[in-house]
Design a protein around this motif. Structure first.
Motif, PDB file in Angstrom:
ATOM      1  N   ASP A 166     -20.839 -21.405 -18.100  1.00 27.10           N
ATOM      2  CA  ASP A 166     -19.954 -20.349 -17.419  1.00 27.10           C
ATOM      3  C   ASP A 166     -19.560 -18.982 -18.263  1.00 27.10           C
ATOM      4  OD1 ASP A 166     -18.461 -19.885 -15.144  1.00 27.10           O
ATOM      5  OD2 ASP A 166     -16.531 -21.216 -15.648  1.00 27.10           O
ATOM      6  N   LEU A 167     -20.954 -18.353 -17.898  1.00 27.84           N
ATOM      7  CA  LEU A 167     -20.706 -17.029 -18.873  1.00 27.84           C
ATOM      8  C   LEU A 167     -20.060 -15.868 -18.030  1.00 27.84           C
ATOM      9  CD1 LEU A 167     -24.671 -16.903 -19.235  1.00 27.84           C
ATOM     10  CD2 LEU A 167     -22.989 -17.507 -20.831  1.00 27.84           C
ATOM     11  N   PRO A 168     -19.523 -15.164 -18.780  1.00 25.78           N
ATOM     12  CA  PRO A 168     -18.570 -14.169 -18.178  1.00 25.78           C
ATOM     13  C   PRO A 168     -19.601 -12.731 -17.658  1.00 25.78           C
ATOM     14  CG  PRO A 168     -18.732 -13.642 -20.509  1.00 25.78           C
ATOM     15  CD  PRO A 168     -19.338 -15.055 -20.231  1.00 25.78           C
ATOM     16  N   LEU A 169     -19.065 -12.113 -16.901  1.00 23.14           N
ATOM     17  CA  LEU A 169     -19.663 -10.795 -16.436  1.00 23.14           C
ATOM     18  C   LEU A 169     -20.162  -9.916 -17.790  1.00 23.14           C
ATOM     19  CD1 LEU A 169     -18.181 -10.005 -12.978  1.00 23.14           C
ATOM     20  CD2 LEU A 169     -20.474 -11.187 -13.461  1.00 23.14           C
ATOM     21  N   LEU A 170     -21.065  -9.081 -17.745  1.00 23.89           N
ATOM     22  CA  LEU A 170     -21.278  -7.924 -18.657  1.00 23.89           C
ATOM     23  C   LEU A 170     -20.580  -6.707 -18.064  1.00 23.89           C
ATOM     24  CD1 LEU A 170     -25.169  -8.333 -18.991  1.00 23.89           C
ATOM     25  CD2 LEU A 170     -23.575  -8.812 -20.802  1.00 23.89           C
ATOM     26  N   PRO A 171     -20.245  -5.975 -19.037  1.00 24.18           N
ATOM     27  CA  PRO A 171     -19.394  -4.696 -18.719  1.00 24.18           C
ATOM     28  C   PRO A 171     -20.242  -4.130 -17.332  1.00 24.18           C
ATOM     29  CG  PRO A 171     -19.319  -4.584 -21.199  1.00 24.18           C
ATOM     30  CD  PRO A 171     -20.533  -5.716 -20.613  1.00 24.18           C
ATOM     31  N   GLU A 172     -21.480  -4.223 -17.213  1.00 30.76           N
ATOM     32  CA  GLU A 172     -22.364  -3.253 -16.112  1.00 30.76           C
ATOM     33  C   GLU A 172     -22.311  -4.288 -14.983  1.00 30.76           C
ATOM     34  OE1 GLU A 172     -23.591  -4.017 -19.293  1.00 30.76           O
ATOM     35  OE2 GLU A 172     -25.615  -4.760 -19.150  1.00 30.76           O
ATOM     36  N   GLY A 173     -21.994  -5.637 -15.289  1.00 26.86           N
ATOM     37  CA  GLY A 173     -21.639  -6.607 -14.126  1.00 26.86           C
ATOM     38  C   GLY A 173     -20.414  -6.336 -13.499  1.00 26.86           C
ATOM     39  N   GLU A 174     -19.492  -6.079 -14.407  1.00 26.11           N
ATOM     40  CA  GLU A 174     -18.099  -5.713 -13.991  1.00 26.11           C
ATOM     41  C   GLU A 174     -18.150  -4.625 -13.121  1.00 26.11           C
ATOM     42  OE1 GLU A 174     -15.386  -5.848 -17.200  1.00 26.11           O
ATOM     43  OE2 GLU A 174     -15.141  -8.143 -17.092  1.00 26.11           O
ATOM     44  N   ALA A 175     -18.887  -3.245 -13.537  1.00 25.79           N
ATOM     45  CA  ALA A 175     -18.784  -2.053 -12.542  1.00 25.79           C
ATOM     46  C   ALA A 175     -19.484  -2.497 -11.402  1.00 25.79           C
ATOM     47  CB  ALA A 175     -19.591  -1.184 -13.684  1.00 25.79           C
ATOM     48  N   ALA A 176     -20.770  -3.173 -11.465  1.00 19.72           N
ATOM     49  CA  ALA A 176     -21.517  -3.232 -10.023  1.00 19.72           C
ATOM     50  C   ALA A 176     -20.568  -4.125  -9.319  1.00 19.72           C
ATOM     51  CB  ALA A 176     -22.617  -3.919 -10.457  1.00 19.72           C
ATOM     52  N   ALA A 177     -19.748  -5.068  -9.675  1.00 21.27           N
ATOM     53  CA  ALA A 177     -19.010  -5.799  -8.795  1.00 21.27           C
ATOM     54  C   ALA A 177     -17.922  -4.937  -8.111  1.00 21.27           C
ATOM     55  CB  ALA A 177     -18.241  -7.159  -9.603  1.00 21.27           C
ATOM     56  N   ARG A 178     -17.232  -4.060  -8.810  1.00 11.66           N
ATOM     57  CA  ARG A 178     -16.316  -3.302  -8.329  1.00 11.66           C
ATOM     58  C   ARG A 178     -16.842  -2.340  -7.114  1.00 11.66           C
ATOM     59  NH1 ARG A 178     -15.222  -2.541 -13.823  1.00 11.66           N
ATOM     60  NH2 ARG A 178     -13.258  -3.677 -14.273  1.00 11.66           N
ATOM     61  N   THR A 179     -18.239  -2.144  -7.285  1.00 11.62           N
ATOM     62  CA  THR A 179     -18.770  -1.108  -6.155  1.00 11.62           C
ATOM     63  C   THR A 179     -18.852  -2.106  -4.857  1.00 11.62           C
ATOM     64  OG1 THR A 179     -21.169  -1.885  -6.487  1.00 11.62           O
ATOM     65  CG2 THR A 179     -20.051   0.116  -7.768  1.00 11.62           C
ATOM     66  N   VAL A 180     -18.744  -3.470  -4.995  1.00  9.17           N
ATOM     67  CA  VAL A 180     -19.208  -4.208  -3.546  1.00  9.17           C
ATOM     68  C   VAL A 180     -17.918  -4.047  -2.788  1.00  9.17           C
ATOM     69  CG1 VAL A 180     -19.162  -6.696  -2.839  1.00  9.17           C
ATOM     70  CG2 VAL A 180     -20.279  -6.257  -4.904  1.00  9.17           C
ATOM     71  N   ALA A 181     -16.762  -3.765  -3.415  1.00  6.74           N
ATOM     72  CA  ALA A 181     -15.366  -3.538  -2.336  1.00  6.74           C
ATOM     73  C   ALA A 181     -15.935  -2.335  -1.429  1.00  6.74           C
ATOM     74  CB  ALA A 181     -14.389  -3.079  -3.230  1.00  6.74           C
ATOM     75  N   GLY A 182     -16.446  -1.303  -1.756  1.00 12.33           N
ATOM     76  CA  GLY A 182     -16.887  -0.494  -0.738  1.00 12.33           C
ATOM     77  C   GLY A 182     -17.878  -0.715   0.180  1.00 12.33           C
ATOM     78  N   ARG A 183     -18.664  -1.619   0.130  1.00  9.86           N
ATOM     79  CA  ARG A 183     -19.855  -2.244   0.993  1.00  9.86           C
ATOM     80  C   ARG A 183     -19.137  -3.251   1.730  1.00  9.86           C
ATOM     81  NH1 ARG A 183     -24.119  -4.115  -3.166  1.00  9.86           N
ATOM     82  NH2 ARG A 183     -22.472  -3.314  -4.768  1.00  9.86           N
ATOM     83  N   LEU A 184     -18.012  -3.782   1.545  1.00  6.37           N
ATOM     84  CA  LEU A 184     -17.385  -4.612   2.342  1.00  6.37           C
ATOM     85  C   LEU A 184     -16.481  -4.050   3.201  1.00  6.37           C
ATOM     86  CD1 LEU A 184     -16.995  -7.753  -0.127  1.00  6.37           C
ATOM     87  CD2 LEU A 184     -18.601  -7.112   1.556  1.00  6.37           C
ATOM     88  N   ALA A 185     -15.811  -2.705   2.905  1.00  6.02           N
ATOM     89  CA  ALA A 185     -14.720  -2.223   3.606  1.00  6.02           C
ATOM     90  C   ALA A 185     -15.209  -2.119   5.057  1.00  6.02           C
ATOM     91  CB  ALA A 185     -14.551  -0.790   2.903  1.00  6.02           C
ATOM     92  N   GLY A 186     -14.047  -2.328   5.996  1.00  4.98           N
ATOM     93  CA  GLY A 186     -14.185  -2.219   7.348  1.00  4.98           C
ATOM     94  C   GLY A 186     -14.425  -3.717   7.913  1.00  4.98           C
ATOM     95  N   THR A 187     -14.619  -4.448   7.279  1.00  8.98           N
ATOM     96  CA  THR A 187     -14.653  -5.901   7.590  1.00  8.98           C
ATOM     97  C   THR A 187     -13.497  -6.892   7.562  1.00  8.98           C
ATOM     98  OG1 THR A 187     -16.981  -5.842   7.678  1.00  8.98           O
ATOM     99  CG2 THR A 187     -16.341  -8.049   7.945  1.00  8.98           C
ATOM    100  N   THR A 188     -12.890  -7.477   8.299  1.00  8.59           N
ATOM    101  CA  THR A 188     -11.791  -8.316   8.120  1.00  8.59           C
ATOM    102  C   THR A 188     -12.455  -9.758   7.966  1.00  8.59           C
ATOM    103  OG1 THR A 188     -10.084  -6.934   9.037  1.00  8.59           O
ATOM    104  CG2 THR A 188      -9.653  -9.304   8.933  1.00  8.59           C
ATOM    105  N   PHE A 189     -12.374 -10.506   7.042  1.00  9.90           N
ATOM    106  CA  PHE A 189     -12.706 -11.998   7.047  1.00  9.90           C
ATOM    107  C   PHE A 189     -11.730 -13.004   7.284  1.00  9.90           C
ATOM    108  CE2 PHE A 189     -15.280  -9.257   4.226  1.00  9.90           C
ATOM    109  CZ  PHE A 189     -16.481  -9.433   4.664  1.00  9.90           C
ATOM    110  N   ALA A 190     -12.277 -14.125   8.060  1.00  8.28           N
ATOM    111  CA  ALA A 190     -11.361 -15.236   8.497  1.00  8.28           C
ATOM    112  C   ALA A 190     -11.253 -16.078   7.216  1.00  8.28           C
ATOM    113  CB  ALA A 190     -12.250 -15.838   9.520  1.00  8.28           C
TER     114      ALA A 190
END
Length: 186
Positions: free
Chosen positions: A26-50
């Motif tokens: 159960d490894l943690p994200l690297l700092p660059e992994g955290e930064a990339a994960a934050r960018t996912v939010a913008g790619r998901l914007a506009g979709t409402t998930f059930a």
């Protein structure tokens, strides 16, 4: 019936960068992994998930949190493929004792078979298809590739055809009533 499922592979970890097989470690994200994960939010914007589901492993849960989904429901069936004795080893290291090995074609001693992973993925596909709208899933490279194969009605080993990088967004849906790949590794 859910019209689509959006798949997000977790951000980079030390072992995903080095090529070491990582299932239950159960490894943690690297700092660059955290930064990339934050960018996912913008790619998901506009979709409402059930529904929003995540693997129980912290690298997936943390990616969900950083992408704006801290309340994602833990789904044990989304845990990564168990590599057994090959956990933490790279493919070249494994091939020193098991020439030609791939997770898709050879067993992993003490780990799961493709059929076992497929059984878990089939339960996820069934759940997604029963949802009242789009579903969002945070998980891992191999299990998401098997999930994709099963969504498309393919054998689990056909997941080998779908390269999947860290912190990427992919979408499975339909072409009319036929399950289809709508976007991949974006």
């Amino acid at each position: 019936m859910a019209d689509s499922v959006t798949l997000v592979r977790h951000g980079a970890t030390e072992w995903s960068v080095s090529g070491q097989h990582t299932s239950t470690t159960d490894l943690p994200l690297l700092p660059e992994g955290e930064a990339a994960a934050r960018t996912v939010a913008g790619r998901l914007a506009g979709t409402t998930f059930a529904e929003v589901l995540t693997s129980p492993l912290r690298r997936a849960r943390h990616t969900a949190e950083l992408a704006g989904y801290p309340g994602a429901e833990v789904c044990p069936d989304l845990v990564e493929w168990s590599y057994g004795d090959y956990e933490g080893r790279t493919t070249p290291q494994i091939r020193e004792q098991d020439p030609g090995w791939t997770v898709w074609t050879h067993p992993s001693p003490g780990g799961e078979s493709a059929a076992q992973v497929a059984a878990r993925c089939d339960r996820v596909v069934e759940r997604v298809r029963a949802a009242s709208g789009p579903v969002l899933v945070f998980a891992h490279g191999h299990v998401l590739r098997v999930l994709t194969a099963r969504w498309l009605g393919l054998a689990p080993t056909e997941g080998r055809l779908f390269r999947l990088d860290t912190a990427t967004v992919s979408v499975l849906g339909h072409e009319r009533e036929t399950p289809a790949l709508l976007r991949w590794n974006a």
